[in-house]
Write an enzyme that holds these catalytic residues in place. Structure first.
Site, short mmCIF file in Angstrom:
data_model
loop_
_atom_site.label_atom_id
_atom_site.label_comp_id
_atom_site.label_asym_id
_atom_site.label_seq_id
_atom_site.Cartn_x
_atom_site.Cartn_y
_atom_site.Cartn_z
CG ASP A 1 -2.07 0.95 1.11
OD1 ASP A 1 -2.37 1.40 -0.01
OD2 ASP A 1 -2.67 1.27 2.16
CG ASN B 1 -8.01 -2.38 -4.76
OD1 ASN B 1 -7.11 -3.19 -4.53
ND2 ASN B 1 -8.21 -1.34 -3.96
C1 IPE Z 1 -5.37 -2.80 0.11
O1 IPE Z 1 -5.03 -1.47 -0.11
C2 IPE Z 1 -5.40 -3.55 -1.18
C3 IPE Z 1 -4.12 -3.74 -1.84
C4 IPE Z 1 -2.95 -3.38 -1.39
C5 IPE Z 1 -4.19 -4.45 -3.09
P1 IPE Z 1 -6.14 -0.36 -0.30
O2 IPE Z 1 -5.44 0.93 -0.45
O3 IPE Z 1 -7.09 -0.75 -1.35
O4 IPE Z 1 -6.92 -0.46 1.11
P2 IPE Z 1 -7.71 0.64 1.93
O5 IPE Z 1 -8.70 1.25 1.01
O6 IPE Z 1 -6.70 1.62 2.42
O7 IPE Z 1 -8.31 -0.13 3.05
C1 IPE Z 2 -1.33 0.35 -3.93
O1 IPE Z 2 -1.41 1.51 -3.20
C2 IPE Z 2 -2.41 -0.62 -3.59
C3 IPE Z 2 -3.19 -1.10 -4.72
C4 IPE Z 2 -4.49 -1.21 -4.65
C5 IPE Z 2 -2.52 -1.50 -5.95
P1 IPE Z 2 -2.62 2.51 -3.31
O2 IPE Z 2 -3.00 2.73 -4.73
O3 IPE Z 2 -3.72 2.08 -2.42
O4 IPE Z 2 -1.93 3.82 -2.75
P2 IPE Z 2 -2.53 4.84 -1.72
O5 IPE Z 2 -3.02 4.06 -0.55
O6 IPE Z 2 -3.64 5.55 -2.42
O7 IPE Z 2 -1.39 5.74 -1.38
MG MG Z 3 -4.12 2.35 -0.47
#
Ligand code: IPE
Ligand code: IPE
Ligand code: MG
Length: 241
Positions: free
Chosen positions: A21, A69
């Protein structure tokens, strides 16, 4: 500090899960589009898989795309798919050479057909590898996984393959996407969020949690060693004394 030198190689976790993340925030900090963060994050996937392999980790589970997602803008989803395709095309030969088995957690058939083909090929070509299992969580949700397991169990009971008395917390695991693998020892979540976001809900019953403020594109080998070092200094009691 170099954490590699501090590691106890007799106590390497068997199964590590990572919620990758912080890609979007990494890009935003640099005034770049979010997708640049995903691109940089993909480079860390390459590094961390290689590192896990060298550490003799048995299962590495990477959360790449959750069932939630799909709520993101279409162009971001499409860029994530492109990066997944790039990763498979670019890394498959190395993965095969390193005797790594790819396993997908989640219903990836909901992805574009070109991606499904790439994944099917990668699964088939790594099927009999046994040095490490690389679980890639794609269109993955922990709740869906448990519901799917329940449906399969109900079906097996209906087909007289098993009886209700056969179901317990151990046999239940045979119906999860991680069948045959050990429970999660260490859950790593970078980016400063303190939640599990529907990841490996059943498997993390006794995991050690490691949270870090580092954003995933900055999560280098040393950060990974640091997480393992931290894990090695926990006292895992599993309810005992
Ligand atoms: C969790 O990250 C999913 C992945 C890393 C694939 P998100 O960014 O989607 O999760 P939330 O929305 O912060 O819970
Ligand atoms: C990658 O990070 C996780 C995926 C869902 C691929 P994010 O896209 O959630 O990045 P942040 O949380 O918005 O910074
Ligand atoms: Mg995220």
């Amino acid at each position: 500090m170099n954490y590699y030198d501090k590691l106890d190689f007799e106590n390497i976790p068997s199964h590590i899960g990572i919620i990758m993340d912080g890609n979007g925030r990494w890009a935003k900090k640099r005034n770049l589009p979010r997708t640049f963060g995903h691109k940089e994050g993909t480079k860390r996937v390459i590094d961390i898989v290689e590192t896990a392999y060298k550490l003799n980790i048995k299962s590495l589970t990477l959360y790449a795309f959750s069932t939630e997602n799909w709520k993101r803008p279409e162009d971001e989803i499409s860029k994530l798919m492109d990066l997944l395709a790039y990763y498979i095309k670019n890394q498959l030969e190395k993965i095969i050479k390193n005797n790594i088995k790819i396993n997908v957690l989640g219903d990836y058939t909901k992805f574009p057909s070109s991606i499904v083909k790439l994944i099917d090929n990668a699964l088939q070509r790594t099927e009999s590898n046994d040095k490490m299992i690389l679980n890639i969580a794609l269109n993955y949700g922990g709740q869906t996984e448990i519901v799917d397991a329940t449906k399969k169990i109900v079906k097996d009971i209906g087909d007289n393959k098993i009886s209700i008395d056969d179901i317990n917390t151990e046999t239940f695991k045979d119906y999860l996407y991680t069948k045959g693998q050990s429970d999660l020892d260490l859950l790593i979540r970078p980016s400063g969020e303190f939640r599990v976001s529907n990841f490996l809900l059943y498997q993390l019953a006794y995991s050690e949690f490691y949270f870090s403020d580092i954003l995933w594109p900055d999560f280098n080998e040393n950060e990974f060693y640091k997480a393992i070092y931290d894990y090695q200094n926990r006292n895992r009691r599993f309810g005992g004394l």
